[in-house]
Design a protein around this motif. Structure first.
Motif, mmCIF file in Angstrom:
data_model
loop_
_atom_site.group_PDB
_atom_site.id
_atom_site.type_symbol
_atom_site.label_atom_id
_atom_site.label_comp_id
_atom_site.label_asym_id
_atom_site.label_seq_id
_atom_site.Cartn_x
_atom_site.Cartn_y
_atom_site.Cartn_z
ATOM 1 N N ILE A 75 0.867 -1.180 0.000
ATOM 2 C CA ILE A 75 0.000 0.000 0.000
ATOM 3 C C ILE A 75 0.898 1.223 0.000
ATOM 4 N N ILE A 76 0.633 2.128 -0.934
ATOM 5 C CA ILE A 76 1.354 3.394 -0.959
ATOM 6 C C ILE A 76 0.314 4.497 -0.802
ATOM 7 N N SER A 77 0.462 5.282 0.257
ATOM 8 C CA SER A 77 -0.435 6.424 0.421
ATOM 9 C C SER A 77 0.325 7.697 0.085
ATOM 10 N N THR A 78 -0.428 8.711 -0.323
ATOM 11 C CA THR A 78 0.150 10.012 -0.640
ATOM 12 C C THR A 78 -0.708 11.084 0.006
ATOM 13 N N GLY A 79 -0.055 12.004 0.682
ATOM 14 C CA GLY A 79 -0.759 13.103 1.336
ATOM 15 C C GLY A 79 -0.864 12.920 2.835
ATOM 16 N N GLY A 80 -0.968 14.047 3.529
ATOM 17 C CA GLY A 80 -1.188 14.026 4.968
ATOM 18 C C GLY A 80 0.035 13.723 5.805
ATOM 19 N N THR A 81 1.233 13.916 5.228
ATOM 20 C CA THR A 81 2.457 13.605 5.973
ATOM 21 C C THR A 81 3.160 14.853 6.505
ATOM 22 N N GLY A 82 2.539 15.992 6.355
ATOM 23 C CA GLY A 82 3.171 17.246 6.774
ATOM 24 C C GLY A 82 3.013 17.512 8.259
ATOM 25 N N LEU A 83 3.104 18.789 8.605
ATOM 26 C CA LEU A 83 3.127 19.191 10.011
ATOM 27 C C LEU A 83 1.866 19.897 10.479
ATOM 28 N N THR A 84 0.918 20.132 9.584
ATOM 29 C CA THR A 84 -0.275 20.867 10.001
ATOM 30 C C THR A 84 -1.208 19.982 10.826
ATOM 31 N N GLY A 85 -2.168 20.609 11.441
ATOM 32 C CA GLY A 85 -3.096 19.889 12.311
ATOM 33 C C GLY A 85 -3.889 18.805 11.614
ATOM 34 N N ARG A 86 -4.179 18.966 10.333
ATOM 35 C CA ARG A 86 -4.961 17.971 9.589
ATOM 36 C C ARG A 86 -4.095 16.837 9.045
ATOM 37 N N ASP A 87 -2.782 16.953 9.139
ATOM 38 C CA ASP A 87 -1.887 15.922 8.615
ATOM 39 C C ASP A 87 -1.753 14.778 9.617
ATOM 40 N N VAL A 88 -2.541 13.715 9.400
ATOM 41 C CA VAL A 88 -2.576 12.598 10.353
ATOM 42 C C VAL A 88 -2.276 11.242 9.701
ATOM 43 N N THR A 89 -1.782 11.267 8.472
ATOM 44 C CA THR A 89 -1.516 10.010 7.779
ATOM 45 C C THR A 89 -0.444 9.182 8.486
ATOM 46 N N VAL A 90 0.611 9.818 8.942
ATOM 47 C CA VAL A 90 1.690 9.087 9.616
ATOM 48 C C VAL A 90 1.165 8.416 10.883
ATOM 49 N N GLU A 91 0.363 9.139 11.655
ATOM 50 C CA GLU A 91 -0.213 8.558 12.873
ATOM 51 C C GLU A 91 -1.123 7.381 12.538
ATOM 52 N N ALA A 92 -1.914 7.505 11.466
ATOM 53 C CA ALA A 92 -2.788 6.406 11.048
ATOM 54 C C ALA A 92 -1.976 5.189 10.616
#
Length: 180
Positions: A75-92
């Motif tokens: 699985i390759i995801s793209t997006g949501g890896t930044g530092l803003t409050g809505r960026d939660v891909t890494v945590e997921a």
């Protein structure tokens, strides 16, 4: 650097692409499109493609669903890896991982440094393994997706790559779950 052993047979893997975005649909998904094109060009199979909003639970649910699907190897995801409050891909992703591939983030940062300099510190790319499936979270820019594929994933997802690659150990990723 390519180290392809031409005496080995290429083994296509089944790859799902997940775009994380509150604003993009498939028609505007240039990062997902870049990954899909590279997956096909390399000879792999696009197993699935989806877009989910920047919601940690929704992202983790989609990742777990694909990890449980025997038709998905990566699985390759793209997006949501930044530092803003809505960026939660890494945590997921980390909610799903059984093991994190720490060096993936390090190598991605090295690749990014060559392209965008110190701005690379703002990316939180990550990789891991869950339920015998590889997972990689990439930034949402097409350039970052191309860099990650061209410089890392293209080689590690090629069974012929030496001295080692992710494909050759796929059968052993879930060996701890098998009965002895």
């Amino acid at each position: 650097m390519s180290r392809i052993d031409e005496t080995k047979t290429f083994i296509p893997v089944r790859i799902a692409v997940l775009t994380v975005s509150d604003t993009r649909g498939l028609a505007e998904d240039r990062s997902g499109d870049a990954l899909v094109a590279r997956i096909a060009e390399a000879g792999h199979v696009l197993a699935a493609r989806d877009i989910v909003r920047d919601e940690r639970g929704d992202i983790a649910e989609r990742l777990r669903g694909w990890c449980a699907d025997p038709g998905v190897d990566v699985i390759i995801s793209t997006g949501g890896t930044g530092l803003t409050g809505r960026d939660v891909t890494v945590e997921a992703h980390r909610d799903v991982y059984e093991k994190e591939i720490e060096a993936f983030a390090t190598v991605f940062t090295i690749v990014s440094m060559q392209k965008i300099g110190t701005s690379a510190v703002q990316s939180r790319a990550t990789g891991g393994v869950a339920m015998g499936t590889y997972l990689f979270a990439l930034p949402g820019s097409p350039g970052a997706c191309k860099d990650a594929w061209d410089e890392i994933l293209k080689w590690q997802l090629d069974y012929r790559h030496r001295p080692c690659n992710f494909v050759e150990i796929m059968p052993r990723l879930d060996e701890h779950l098998r009965r002895k």
